[in-house]
Design an enzyme around this catalytic site. Structure first.
Site, PDB file in Angstrom:
ATOM      1  CG  ASP A  37      -2.121  -0.905   1.054  1.00  0.00           C
ATOM      2  OD1 ASP A  37      -2.375  -1.335  -0.081  1.00  0.00           O
ATOM      3  OD2 ASP A  37      -2.802  -1.193   2.059  1.00  0.00           O
ATOM      4  CE  LYS A  59      -7.314   0.851  -1.584  1.00  0.00           C
ATOM      5  NZ  LYS A  59      -8.505   0.042  -1.243  1.00  0.00           N
ATOM      6  CG  MET A 173      -7.860   6.777   7.028  1.00  0.00           C
ATOM      7  SD  MET A 173      -8.644   5.332   6.235  1.00  0.00           S
ATOM      8  CE  MET A 173      -9.583   4.653   7.613  1.00  0.00           C
TER       9      MET A 173
END
Length: 261
Positions: A37, A59, A173
């Site tokens: 990732d 991502k 996040m």
């Protein structure tokens, strides 16, 4: 006949390679292909064997060049070719890492999955800053929540249950939505002067910290932009931050940024 390979679901931890577990390192060194990732640090990737094929499926917010269903297919195809695949994720793959989703997909197709848990970003932050997640008299528990927008573009959180002064709240996040999160928490009953510590790239040399309070954190993170990954620690435990750094100093909740300590 080619034997089916396996997938190692590996938690890379928050970034500092010294926080990688021995089990994770062993799995990484045994991999034929490493599917990693965006938030896995370069220092961790440097530990990969030189013979391994590296596949980035990173991502970013509102940018998914490799959709999750395609990641699932990549892992499946590699394992069915007989490869040992390291699926490398930042933090712990079972905490907002979609690790269980990938495991279920693979296991449904007869592929063996083994886990190596990682030190979570919140645990790494606590060790790096000295701010505990729980502390007698300040927090009897801790809750991890995601501040990422759902598909319908709303924050589907139970604000009343989160507005618990005796619980440390860690928001993953949430950089893009922290102003709204703060307002919702204040509206649900948390005091506007409740301290908040925002930490970008916890445990890494590029780490940045912003010390603020709930009523001000949305403004401060606009003044001092933070690069992902960013954690927000909300609660009375943050009052220990400056005391940990400077034992003689009184706790102050005015905005501050500290980089690379």
């Amino acid at each position: 006949m080619t034997l089916t390979g396996k997938v190692y679901l590996i938690g890379a931890g928050p970034g500092d390679p010294e926080l990688l577990t021995l089990r994770a390192l062993r799995m990484l060194e045994a991999a034929d292909t490493i599917v990693y990732d965006r938030l896995v640090s370069p220092e961790i990737l440097a530990l990969a064997p030189t013979t391994a094929t590296m596949v980035s499926v990173g991502k970013a917010p509102n940018c998914h060049p490799t959709p999750q269903n395609q990641i699932n297919d990549i892992l499946t195809e590699l394992a069915l070719e007989g490869q040992t695949v390291a699926r490398l994720k930042g933090g712990d793959p079972m905490i907002f890492g979609r690790g269980s989703e990938e495991a279920a997909y693979l296991q449904a197709r007869g592929i063996t999955v083994e886990y190596a848990p990682g030190i979570s970003a919140a645990q790494g932050m606590a060790a790096a800053t000295g701010v505990p997640l729980t502390h007698r008299g300040l927090a009897t528990g801790v809750r991890y929540v995601t501040g990422h927008l759902a598909a319908n573009k709303t924050l589907n959180l139970n604000w009343e249950s989160l507005a618990d002064i005796d619980t440390t709240l860690v928001v993953y996040m949430g950089a893009a939505n922290i102003a709204e999160i703060a307002l919702r928490l204040i509206g649900a009953g948390l005091p506007a002067n409740l301290p908040v510590l925002a930490v970008s790239n916890a445990t890494r040399s590029s780490e940045i910290r912003v010390l603020s309070h709930l009523g001000q954190i949305g403004v401060d993170t606009q003044t001092i932009p933070l690069r992902a990954p960013v954690l927000f620690v909300i609660g009375r435990v943050v009052s220990l931050y400056q005391k940990t750094l400077l034992p003689t100093a009184e706790a102050s909740f005015s905005p501050a940024a500290v980089a690379g300590e």
